[in-house]
Motif scaffolding. Sequence first.
Motif, PDB file in Angstrom:
ATOM      1  N   THR A  75      87.817  65.091  23.634  1.00  0.00           N
ATOM      2  CA  THR A  75      89.084  64.804  24.335  1.00  0.00           C
ATOM      3  C   THR A  75      89.190  63.310  24.596  1.00  0.00           C
ATOM      4  O   THR A  75      88.188  62.591  24.620  1.00  0.00           O
ATOM      5  N   LYS A  76      90.402  62.867  24.774  1.00  0.00           N
ATOM      6  CA  LYS A  76      90.686  61.445  25.053  1.00  0.00           C
ATOM      7  C   LYS A  76      90.132  60.532  23.964  1.00  0.00           C
ATOM      8  O   LYS A  76      89.781  59.379  24.217  1.00  0.00           O
ATOM      9  N   ARG A  77      90.033  61.102  22.757  1.00  0.00           N
ATOM     10  CA  ARG A  77      89.463  60.332  21.650  1.00  0.00           C
ATOM     11  C   ARG A  77      90.313  59.110  21.344  1.00  0.00           C
ATOM     12  O   ARG A  77      89.788  57.984  21.187  1.00  0.00           O
ATOM     13  N   ASP A  78      91.645  59.315  21.207  1.00  0.00           N
ATOM     14  CA  ASP A  78      92.525  58.197  20.851  1.00  0.00           C
ATOM     15  C   ASP A  78      92.489  57.097  21.910  1.00  0.00           C
ATOM     16  O   ASP A  78      92.471  55.900  21.589  1.00  0.00           O
ATOM     17  N   LEU A  79      92.482  57.496  23.173  1.00  0.00           N
ATOM     18  CA  LEU A  79      92.459  56.517  24.256  1.00  0.00           C
ATOM     19  C   LEU A  79      91.158  55.711  24.252  1.00  0.00           C
ATOM     20  O   LEU A  79      91.161  54.487  24.442  1.00  0.00           O
ATOM     21  N   ALA A  80      90.036  56.422  23.984  1.00  0.00           N
ATOM     22  CA  ALA A  80      88.738  55.745  23.930  1.00  0.00           C
ATOM     23  C   ALA A  80      88.672  54.771  22.752  1.00  0.00           C
ATOM     24  O   ALA A  80      88.198  53.631  22.874  1.00  0.00           O
TER      25      ALA A  80
ATOM     26  N   LEU B  61      97.580  54.548  18.849  1.00  0.00           N
ATOM     27  CA  LEU B  61      98.442  55.005  19.944  1.00  0.00           C
ATOM     28  C   LEU B  61      99.886  55.229  19.499  1.00  0.00           C
ATOM     29  O   LEU B  61     100.778  55.348  20.349  1.00  0.00           O
ATOM     30  N   LYS B  62     100.119  55.279  18.214  1.00  0.00           N
ATOM     31  CA  LYS B  62     101.476  55.445  17.707  1.00  0.00           C
ATOM     32  C   LYS B  62     102.075  56.780  18.157  1.00  0.00           C
ATOM     33  O   LYS B  62     101.424  57.815  18.100  1.00  0.00           O
ATOM     34  N   GLY B  63     103.309  56.734  18.633  1.00  0.00           N
ATOM     35  CA  GLY B  63     104.004  57.937  19.069  1.00  0.00           C
ATOM     36  C   GLY B  63     103.729  58.305  20.510  1.00  0.00           C
ATOM     37  O   GLY B  63     104.307  59.269  21.022  1.00  0.00           O
TER      38      GLY B  63
END
Length: 611
Positions: free
Chosen positions: A68-73, A105-107
């Motif tokens: 979880t929170k892969r994109d944010l990390a 972070l696109k979209g």
Amino acid sequence: MKSKLYSIVCYFCWLPWFCQAQEANIDSAYIDFENAMAAVVESIDEGKLQTGLRQLKELENVAANLKTKRDLALAEVYSRQTTVLDDLGDFDEALRYVDLVRLTLKGREPEEFLLRTYIEEASIWSKTGRYELVMPNLREGLRLARRAEDRFYIGRFNRLLASYAVDSRDSIPIWLERAQVALSNDENKGEVLEVDMTWVRYWYYGGSFEKVLEVLRPHLEMCVVDSPPINCRNISFYQAVSLDTLNRMEEAEYWAKLGVRASKKFADPRHLRNSYDLLSWVQYKRGKMRAAYDNLYEAMALGDTIFRDNLENALADERVRQNVAAAEEDKLAAEVKAELLTARNRLWIGLALALGLLLAVGGFLLVQLQRARRHLSDNNRKLAALNATKDKFFGLIAHDLRSPVVAFSGVGEQMRYYLEKEEPEKMKRLAERVEQTADGLSGLLDNLLNWALLQRGMIPYQPERVCVAEVFAENEQLFHEMAERKRITINCAAAPELQAYADPRALSTVVRNLLSNALKFSETGQEVKLMAKAEGDRVLIEVIDAGTGISPERLEKLFALEKHSTKGTAGEKGSGLGLRLVGELVELNRGEVSVSSEPGLGSCFRVRLPR
């Protein structure tokens, strides 16, 4: 059958617990990632950029495996790598990571790390000289921050727009005011301080040093503690420079010392060198030559250290492309050059300080010589004035004191003659002349004594509240007989409660001389007025007569010492000293004296004294 039912019951009983455990494991993995990231950031903040970059590469793999929170990390890792690469000067690689953050972070709604890419990109464009891309990039970031309603980044983008708005100085206050509004309720004091420091630079380069001090004032308290934060390097520096420019040298030295302390704490050689340089300059202007030399020496030594560090860094880069032997040879040459530069700098510093000391001593001696010349010139003028006064004084004594004495020398013989002839009328007229001559001689001696005491500064000055009406009455009685002889009326007008703050004897002498002059130059049957009234915080005393008056030529030097006085309407003689004495006594009592007169119409003398 029972076995199957038991299995189903167990499955549904253990399922919630199993899900919670899985969520806990996922959250635990992200927390471990955040802790590791915090350690990397701390390493980067300590200046270990290469180490930090290597650790970020490792964290990139960790972030990619998060559930979880892969994109944010990943966006956070990419964003931190962008910052480090920007600091290392690898701008192409930094721009690649900017694109990775935006792609990741696109979209999504604008996140912190997406907004940071616009800040990093603006920094890169600025460092690579593509200034035309800086402002549009920041404006786009500001648009996204407003869309996300992120007050912190709204304030930050406005501050950066003000920092980069070098071609439109008038717009800087607008950006900064918007930043302050956005950060008014923000708990991030660091960004608020950055806004204030941008104000400081704006006022500093605009020459408004009082404004610089005003902006810095709320932040000064945190810089005087034993362990000041890193921001105190710049706060102390701008505070000291502004105070120096405003010539508040003692305060400037204090803040320059605090700047040195803050730079030492954070081991920043460039800040420390600038702080020592500023402290040396302030101490030089305050005349602390030894301390100024010591601090200038420290600044030059740090400059040499920085120079050596730069050379060593350059040599380290060169060693990658060349063999070790060539790199060592270059390092040796650089060290020799640095030592020569250090020796040359020390020589120039010594020469500069010696020249400065020589100029300071020469300037001091020149100032002392000019003061001595002015003092000698003033003393010569005073001596010439005293000699001229002495000559006039002896002329007065020779002329005005001799005449009454000569007149007395023949009185005895005349009295014997008139007694033998039994002529009482002539005896009476002779007695009146003797009395008149004695009164004149007494007044002359009084004036001579008072004037001599004034010249030596020995006349007593003991001011008190004096009733003006009583002084008028006393002098009216004194000149009663003289007024009767000329049939002159003396009219006094002063309220009984009116008081002047003056020395009683000096005030009586002033009134006596002015009344004597008025009677002397008044015709038989005329009137002399003594008047006094309050005039604000002063008392106005007027002596008015309708006598012969004074010509404009004599008015200009009326209060000067004259060798010969003008005779009165009945042939009365004077010393020429009375009005000079009046002027000096009035000045002694913190007052002013003036006169208005027209020939044939009379005169009006006005004396103003404190109440």
